[in-house]
Design a protein around this motif. Structure first.
Motif, PDB file in Angstrom:
ATOM      1  N   TRP A   1      13.641 -94.956   1.854  1.00 33.39           N
ATOM      2  CA  TRP A   1      13.356 -95.497   0.524  1.00 33.39           C
ATOM      3  C   TRP A   1      11.985 -95.057   0.041  1.00 33.39           C
ATOM      4  O   TRP A   1      11.815 -94.662  -1.114  1.00 33.39           O
ATOM      5  N   ILE A   2      11.006 -95.097   0.932  1.00 32.02           N
ATOM      6  CA  ILE A   2       9.639 -94.704   0.566  1.00 32.02           C
ATOM      7  C   ILE A   2       9.588 -93.220   0.215  1.00 32.02           C
ATOM      8  O   ILE A   2       8.992 -92.828  -0.796  1.00 32.02           O
ATOM      9  N   LEU A   3      10.220 -92.394   1.041  1.00 29.19           N
ATOM     10  CA  LEU A   3      10.188 -90.957   0.784  1.00 29.19           C
ATOM     11  C   LEU A   3      10.880 -90.606  -0.529  1.00 29.19           C
ATOM     12  O   LEU A   3      10.492 -89.653  -1.214  1.00 29.19           O
ATOM     13  N   LYS A   4      11.892 -91.381  -0.887  1.00 33.39           N
ATOM     14  CA  LYS A   4      12.646 -91.084  -2.109  1.00 33.39           C
ATOM     15  C   LYS A   4      11.972 -91.621  -3.363  1.00 33.39           C
ATOM     16  O   LYS A   4      11.885 -90.925  -4.381  1.00 33.39           O
ATOM     17  N   HIS A   5      11.475 -92.865  -3.295  1.00 36.98           N
ATOM     18  CA  HIS A   5      10.990 -93.529  -4.508  1.00 36.98           C
ATOM     19  C   HIS A   5       9.470 -93.458  -4.686  1.00 36.98           C
ATOM     20  O   HIS A   5       8.984 -93.724  -5.797  1.00 36.98           O
ATOM     21  N   CYS A   6       8.754 -93.135  -3.639  1.00 35.69           N
ATOM     22  CA  CYS A   6       7.287 -93.061  -3.735  1.00 35.69           C
ATOM     23  C   CYS A   6       6.791 -91.640  -3.508  1.00 35.69           C
ATOM     24  O   CYS A   6       5.616 -91.436  -3.202  1.00 35.69           O
ATOM     25  N   ASP A   7       7.697 -90.664  -3.645  1.00 38.79           N
ATOM     26  CA  ASP A   7       7.312 -89.283  -3.402  1.00 38.79           C
ATOM     27  C   ASP A   7       6.199 -88.832  -4.347  1.00 38.79           C
ATOM     28  O   ASP A   7       5.306 -88.081  -3.960  1.00 38.79           O
ATOM     29  N   TRP A   8       6.235 -89.309  -5.581  1.00 40.79           N
ATOM     30  CA  TRP A   8       5.228 -88.904  -6.565  1.00 40.79           C
ATOM     31  C   TRP A   8       3.824 -89.325  -6.138  1.00 40.79           C
ATOM     32  O   TRP A   8       2.878 -88.550  -6.247  1.00 40.79           O
ATOM     33  N   PHE A   9       3.712 -90.569  -5.640  1.00 38.69           N
ATOM     34  CA  PHE A   9       2.391 -91.070  -5.228  1.00 38.69           C
ATOM     35  C   PHE A   9       1.901 -90.330  -3.983  1.00 38.69           C
ATOM     36  O   PHE A   9       0.724 -89.963  -3.879  1.00 38.69           O
ATOM     37  N   ILE A  10       2.802 -90.126  -3.033  1.00 44.83           N
ATOM     38  CA  ILE A  10       2.428 -89.441  -1.794  1.00 44.83           C
ATOM     39  C   ILE A  10       1.986 -88.013  -2.085  1.00 44.83           C
ATOM     40  O   ILE A  10       0.991 -87.525  -1.527  1.00 44.83           O
TER      41      ILE A  10
ATOM     42  N   THR B   1      16.970 -70.449   7.701  1.00 39.65           N
ATOM     43  CA  THR B   1      18.413 -70.546   7.921  1.00 39.65           C
ATOM     44  C   THR B   1      19.052 -71.730   7.213  1.00 39.65           C
ATOM     45  O   THR B   1      20.266 -71.947   7.345  1.00 39.65           O
ATOM     46  N   ALA B   2      18.257 -72.519   6.492  1.00 44.03           N
ATOM     47  CA  ALA B   2      18.757 -73.723   5.821  1.00 44.03           C
ATOM     48  C   ALA B   2      19.290 -74.729   6.832  1.00 44.03           C
ATOM     49  O   ALA B   2      20.342 -75.342   6.640  1.00 44.03           O
ATOM     50  N   TRP B   3      18.543 -74.909   7.948  1.00 45.46           N
ATOM     51  CA  TRP B   3      18.886 -75.933   8.944  1.00 45.46           C
ATOM     52  C   TRP B   3      18.930 -77.305   8.272  1.00 45.46           C
ATOM     53  O   TRP B   3      19.777 -78.123   8.575  1.00 45.46           O
ATOM     54  N   TRP B   4      17.974 -77.567   7.372  1.00 47.21           N
ATOM     55  CA  TRP B   4      18.054 -78.721   6.486  1.00 47.21           C
ATOM     56  C   TRP B   4      17.536 -78.282   5.128  1.00 47.21           C
ATOM     57  O   TRP B   4      16.360 -78.363   4.830  1.00 47.21           O
ATOM     58  N   LYS B   5      18.426 -77.726   4.313  1.00 48.54           N
ATOM     59  CA  LYS B   5      18.107 -77.225   2.977  1.00 48.54           C
ATOM     60  C   LYS B   5      17.086 -76.078   3.052  1.00 48.54           C
ATOM     61  O   LYS B   5      16.717 -75.629   4.135  1.00 48.54           O
ATOM     62  N   THR B   6      16.632 -75.614   1.889  1.00 46.81           N
ATOM     63  CA  THR B   6      15.613 -74.570   1.831  1.00 46.81           C
ATOM     64  C   THR B   6      14.587 -74.914   0.761  1.00 46.81           C
ATOM     65  O   THR B   6      14.910 -75.594  -0.217  1.00 46.81           O
ATOM     66  N   PRO B   7      13.344 -74.451   0.927  1.00 47.84           N
ATOM     67  CA  PRO B   7      12.327 -74.722  -0.088  1.00 47.84           C
ATOM     68  C   PRO B   7      12.669 -74.050  -1.407  1.00 47.84           C
ATOM     69  O   PRO B   7      13.047 -72.880  -1.442  1.00 47.84           O
ATOM     70  N   LEU B   8      12.556 -74.821  -2.493  1.00 47.59           N
ATOM     71  CA  LEU B   8      12.792 -74.317  -3.852  1.00 47.59           C
ATOM     72  C   LEU B   8      14.183 -73.711  -4.016  1.00 47.59           C
ATOM     73  O   LEU B   8      14.408 -72.854  -4.870  1.00 47.59           O
ATOM     74  N   ASN B   9      15.107 -74.139  -3.156  1.00 49.65           N
ATOM     75  CA  ASN B   9      16.511 -73.697  -3.206  1.00 49.65           C
ATOM     76  C   ASN B   9      16.665 -72.186  -3.068  1.00 49.65           C
ATOM     77  O   ASN B   9      17.593 -71.580  -3.627  1.00 49.65           O
ATOM     78  N   ILE B  10      15.785 -71.557  -2.337  1.00 53.85           N
ATOM     79  CA  ILE B  10      15.898 -70.116  -2.081  1.00 53.85           C
ATOM     80  C   ILE B  10      17.115 -69.872  -1.185  1.00 53.85           C
ATOM     81  O   ILE B  10      17.353 -70.606  -0.230  1.00 53.85           O
TER      82      ILE B  10
ATOM     83  N   ARG C   1      11.552 -81.319  -9.370  1.00 50.72           N
ATOM     84  CA  ARG C   1      11.760 -80.329  -8.320  1.00 50.72           C
ATOM     85  C   ARG C   1      13.231 -79.956  -8.227  1.00 50.72           C
ATOM     86  O   ARG C   1      14.113 -80.829  -8.251  1.00 50.72           O
ATOM     87  N   PRO C   2      13.546 -78.668  -8.092  1.00 49.62           N
ATOM     88  CA  PRO C   2      14.953 -78.268  -7.952  1.00 49.62           C
ATOM     89  C   PRO C   2      15.495 -78.519  -6.551  1.00 49.62           C
ATOM     90  O   PRO C   2      16.700 -78.445  -6.329  1.00 49.62           O
ATOM     91  N   ASP C   3      14.591 -78.792  -5.619  1.00 49.77           N
ATOM     92  CA  ASP C   3      14.964 -78.932  -4.202  1.00 49.77           C
ATOM     93  C   ASP C   3      14.613 -80.325  -3.697  1.00 49.77           C
ATOM     94  O   ASP C   3      13.951 -80.476  -2.676  1.00 49.77           O
TER      95      ASP C   3
END
Length: 517
Positions: free
Chosen positions: A59-68, A132-141, A322-324
């Motif tokens: 929840w914190i990572l999702k909703h407070c990402d802007w502050f972090i 390898t996109a083990w867990w997604k990729t940065p900026l959806n590359i 962010r697209p990613d």
């Protein structure tokens, strides 16, 4: 600028003396009670405990990402602004103070405490994961493409470069300035004085110090447990020994036993000696990797990775649209919160060994030099591992299945893999020892009310407490309890950042007041 006090605090009426030990009457018992209660909750139902804390972290990572993200960037901006301003000339301890440690030993100690284990754990795994996109990729590359190489190297350096060290450095500057230059206790709560006056000695200050003791203890315990998992996996890979709880428990006991001896021997013959050994062995391992992947390939990759870091810095530091989103929250926001679990540990320790250094010197060495080291390390190990994956060589080409094994699988393809793999295990031991060393010194200082020098047996006692917490969580509670506490520690990164925002205001206020006095 007027000369500032360099007198350090002595034990006061708030401390209790028992059998030669010196504890704060409030901070120590409340911290220990909170730690014990948390461990008991974890062991009562490890699965539910872990699930609840994972949900809180998510929840914190999702909703407070802007502050972090804003705070992560603010740490960097503060340190850079201080370095280029006239305030950068301020010396911890006053203008006549001189460094207690040489440049190499100073850097070795702060680096071993702050990031050594992480480089061994993620040096191969993170670049390969991003490629390898083990867990997604940065900026959806797109994964497994030439563009993905740049994305993997740029994002990895972004996570391990200026930002984490700015978090550590901000903490170090705050603690060091108020302690060495103002004669206040060696703790984060001292930075509250410019804002609330002597009330910093009361419940508010105590709450800050209890929070930092608990955060440091659990952050270190989870790292020690995860380090044990990687080390025993490596020993099993090379020597065929069992990779089970017994081996992991023995690893934890060995690390904490060596740490206890090191703490007993003191800073010069303990922590400093081990840190210097660490740097020498890490350099040797880096040289192995450079020649293994090829010097020309390494140099080309280093320049390319530097460009990737620079060009991707702003897009990765952005938090708007962010697209990613999944990758951004799961990696960058998580990292910024995780670095905060080590903020008090590394920051207070850096302050402890940095008396006599100017703010400008600290920014140059504590922020820039580790970023350069990370560039070398991730180019050799991460870049080399990506090349193996792209060429379809070795176990990594089959996919990143076990993060604990990533660095050993990378070395397996290179010459003398058995020797280098054992060197990794040995480095893991020594890096963890120095982390436990510095962590014990920090929590001991904080739990003693900010006294910079405490009885040696008291410091050893904290090594034992850290070992006990790790053993109970890891051996009895299992992986669920350990990762649950890690999730809880990450969740505590949010209030730590909020606290640091307040402390940074007090710090800057005090610097400006002194500069105009």
């Amino acid at each position: 600028m007027r000369e500032m006090s360099t007198t350090l605090p002595l034990p006061g009426e708030s401390n209790a003396r028992l059998m030669g030990l010196d504890f704060h009457k409030v901070i120590f018992p409340v911290s220990v009670a909170f730690i014990v209660a948390t461990v008991a909750l974890a062991l009562n139902d490890p699965a539910a405990f872990g699930a609840n804390l994972e949900a809180t972290k998510g929840w914190i990572l999702k909703h407070c990402d802007w502050f972090i993200m804003i705070m992560g960037n603010l740490f960097v901006l503060l340190c850079v602004a201080l370095a280029i301003s006239p305030l950068g000339k301020i010396r911890l301890g006053g203008k006549d103070a001189r460094p207690e440690y040489g440049m190499l030993s100073w850097f070795s100690m702060l680096f071993a405490a702050g990031m050594g284990v992480g480089l061994l754990y993620w040096g191969v795994a993170e670049p390969v994961a991003a490629y390898t996109a083990w867990w997604k990729t940065p900026l959806n590359i797109a994964a497994n493409t030439p563009e993905a190489v740049h994305g993997a190297m740029g994002s990895t350096l972004f996570h391990w470069g200026l930002h984490p060290w700015a978090i550590y450095l901000s903490t170090a500057l705050i603690v060091g300035y108020f302690s060495y230059n103002k004669g206040l206790p060696f703790s984060l709560s001292s930075a509250l004085k410019p804002l609330i006056g002597n009330a910093y000695k009361g419940p508010i200050g105590h709450a800050v110090d209890v929070f930092t003791v608990v955060l440091t203890t659990f952050g270190l315990s989870t790292s020690l447990g995860l380090g044990a998992m990687q080390a025993t996996a490596g020993i099993h890979h090379v020597l065929g020994t069992p990779n089970d709880f017994t081996m992991q428990a023995l690893f934890i006991l060995a690390v904490c036993g060596i740490a206890a001896v090191s703490v007993w021997r003191g800073m010069d013959s303990g922590v400093k000696l081990l840190s210097n050994i660490n740097m020498g062995l890490a350099l040797l391992l880096l040289i192995f990797a450079v020649f293994g992947v090829g010097v020309g390939v390494f140099l080309s990759g280093m320049f390319s990775a530097s460009a990737d870091y620079v060009t991707m810095f702003v897009p990765l530091a952005n938090w708007v649209d962010r697209p990613d989103t999944d990758w951004f929250q799961g990696w960058t926001v998580f990292y910024w919160a995780w670095w905060c679990t080590w903020g008090p540990l590394v920051g207070v320790f850096v302050a402890k060994v940095s008396k006599g250094r100017t703010i400008r010197q600290m920014v140059a060495v504590v922020m820039l030099v580790p970023t350069i080291v990370a560039l070398f390390w991730f180019t050799a190990f991460g870049g080399g591992a990506i090349a193996q994956v792209a060429a379809g060589t070795g176990a990594l080409a089959e996919g990143l299945k076990d993060v604990n094994m990533a660095i050993f699988q990378f070395l397996e393809v290179l010459p003398m893999s058995a020797i280098t793999s054992l060197l990794v295990v040995f480095l893991l031991v020594i890096f963890m020892v120095t982390s436990v060393d510095s962590g014990a010194l920090v929590v001991d200082n904080l739990a003693a009310g900010g006294i910079p020098e405490t009885p040696v047996p008291q410091r050893v006692l904290w090594v034992g407490l850290i070992a006990l917490v790790t053993m109970v969580l890891f051996v009895i509670g299992g992986d669920s309890a350990l990762k649950g506490v890690q999730a809880g520690a990450v969740a505590m990164g949010l209030p730590f950042m909020a606290l640091m925002l307040v402390l940074m205001i007090g710090f800057v206020k005090a610097l400006l007041q002194d500069s105009h006095a």
